[in-house]
Design an enzyme around this catalytic site. Structure first.
Site, PDB file in Angstrom:
ATOM      1  N   HIS A  13       0.868  -1.211   0.175  1.00 34.94           N
ATOM      2  CA  HIS A  13       0.248  -0.157  -0.031  1.00 34.94           C
ATOM      3  C   HIS A  13       0.913   1.186  -0.006  1.00 34.94           C
ATOM      4  CE1 HIS A  13      -4.125   1.822   1.193  1.00 34.94           C
ATOM      5  NE2 HIS A  13      -3.174   2.785   0.799  1.00 34.94           N
ATOM      6  N   GLU A  59      -3.996   0.591  -5.520  1.00 32.99           N
ATOM      7  CA  GLU A  59      -3.831   1.736  -6.570  1.00 32.99           C
ATOM      8  C   GLU A  59      -2.529   1.918  -7.275  1.00 32.99           C
ATOM      9  OE1 GLU A  59      -5.042   5.337  -4.475  1.00 32.99           O
ATOM     10  OE2 GLU A  59      -7.289   4.684  -4.415  1.00 32.99           O
ATOM     11  N   TYR A 200     -13.569   7.506  -6.916  1.00 32.26           N
ATOM     12  CA  TYR A 200     -14.083   8.777  -5.685  1.00 32.26           C
ATOM     13  C   TYR A 200     -14.626   9.760  -6.534  1.00 32.26           C
ATOM     14  CZ  TYR A 200     -10.733   6.556  -2.661  1.00 32.26           C
ATOM     15  OH  TYR A 200      -9.973   5.585  -2.057  1.00 32.26           O
TER      16      TYR A 200
END
Length: 238
Positions: A13, A59, A200
């Site tokens: 991450h 991501e 988002y």
């Protein structure tokens, strides 16, 4: 687990041990691929009896852009005039493409390891996904919106589904984007049980062919578009 909740572990991450950054440059080096797979092997072995769902990278596309193009996330590498912070090192013109290449190789090798040695759950990758809308209904803005999808998502999804980067990326980035060997392409293609998406917001896209006329370009310039969400952030730093 007693409450019926299944853990889902993300292996990376937007972080990497500092010792690997210092030793060989972290994800800039192909050595990172081998070390990541070794790390994943330990996790699968030690926690696989309790964890059935694994994500290799969170991501991954944003990690490559933020960490190595704009410098807005670790390890904070970037170069002028593309930087969003005052980076002390980096090259925004090719590093994002290089580390994304290594992400894909590490992901594919990790998935193949899991399938061959531990297969009793699922493993995939996570990407950041915007919803893109053309700023106008002109052909130029519609094509630019497709380019935005190719660069943001196709960068990873096309190799995972078809074995290679989108044609427009290879055309616009030229020799700054690495190539896959035939064997690498075969290993990457289909290397996922699932594809995770973080979403988002919606962004408007306007064609900007002038970006392709500059001699020095980063990933965003290679897109040849204006992303309305990024416009203020990027222009304010120049």
């Amino acid at each position: 687990m007693e409450a019926g909740i299944q853990p889902h572990v993300t292996l990376n991450h937007i972080d990497l041990p500092l010792i690997l950054e210092d030793e060989y440059g972290g994800w800039l080096s192909r050595k990172s691929v081998k070390d990541f797979v070794a790390f994943a092997d330990v996790c699968f072995r030690e926690f696989g009896d309790r964890v059935l769902h694994w994500t290799t990278f969170n991501e991954a596309n944003l990690y490559a852009l933020g960490g190595y193009d704009t410098g807005s996330s670790p390890p904070g590498r970037c170069s002028s005039p593309f930087r969003m912070i005052n980076c002390s090192r980096g090259d925004s013109t090719y590093e994002p493409y290089l580390v994304a290449h290594h992400f894909l190789l590490a992901h594919a090798s990790t998935v193949r390891l899991y399938w061959g040695k531990y297969k009793h759950g699922s493993v995939g990758i996570n990407l950041l996904a915007f919803w893109f809308e053309p700023y106008t209904n002109t052909i130029q803005d519609v094509k630019a919106t497709q380019r935005a999808n190719d660069f943001y998502l196709g960068w990873f999804l096309n190799p995972l589904v078809n074995g290679d980067y989108p044609d427009i990326m290879k055309k616009n980035a030229g020799n700054r984007i690495p190539t896959f060997t035939k064997l690498e392409s075969e290993r990457i293609k289909g290397s996922f049980d699932f594809l995770g998406i973080n979403h988002y917001t919606t962004l408007y896209i306007k064609d900007n062919p002038n970006d392709l006329e500059t001699d020095t370009r980063d990933v965003y310039a290679d897109m040849a578009l204006i992303c309305m969400y990024l416009l203020h952030d990027r222009k304010s730093q120049k």
